[in-house]
Design a protein around this motif. Sequence first.
Motif, PDB file in Angstrom:
ATOM      1  N   TRP A 190    -102.611   7.029  13.989  1.00  0.00           N
ATOM      2  CA  TRP A 190    -102.165   6.199  12.877  1.00  0.00           C
ATOM      3  C   TRP A 190    -100.654   6.262  12.774  1.00  0.00           C
ATOM      4  O   TRP A 190    -100.064   7.333  12.729  1.00  0.00           O
ATOM      5  N   THR A 229    -106.859   9.830  12.987  1.00  0.00           N
ATOM      6  CA  THR A 229    -105.629   9.853  12.190  1.00  0.00           C
ATOM      7  C   THR A 229    -104.414  10.189  13.037  1.00  0.00           C
ATOM      8  O   THR A 229    -103.294   9.868  12.654  1.00  0.00           O
ATOM      9  N   LYS A 284    -107.603   1.212  10.935  1.00  0.00           N
ATOM     10  CA  LYS A 284    -107.663   1.951   9.678  1.00  0.00           C
ATOM     11  C   LYS A 284    -109.048   1.852   9.046  1.00  0.00           C
ATOM     12  O   LYS A 284    -109.550   2.832   8.489  1.00  0.00           O
TER      13      LYS A 284
END
Length: 89
Positions: A88, A85, A36
Amino acid sequence: MPKAKVTVNSSHESASSGVSRTPVKINVTSTPIWYKVIMFGLMIVGLGWLIVNYLAGPSIPFMADLNAWNYLIGFSAFLAGLLMTMGWK
């Protein structure tokens, strides 16, 4: 309109078909913190590079030498962060 015949056996067949309707919790591991940090860091660095280039690019010597390559550097960093992303969880 005719109605379907309901028999005693038809109601028991649907309940005993072997399909469970109980929700099952799936264990999903969380994304590590370093992932992250890199993801958001790339997005911020890319956006920051583009903003600095737009506002003060000609007055910074190494950015003035890069000319149009500044756009490639900024958009590449930002796009790499956006592509991260997808991993994620």
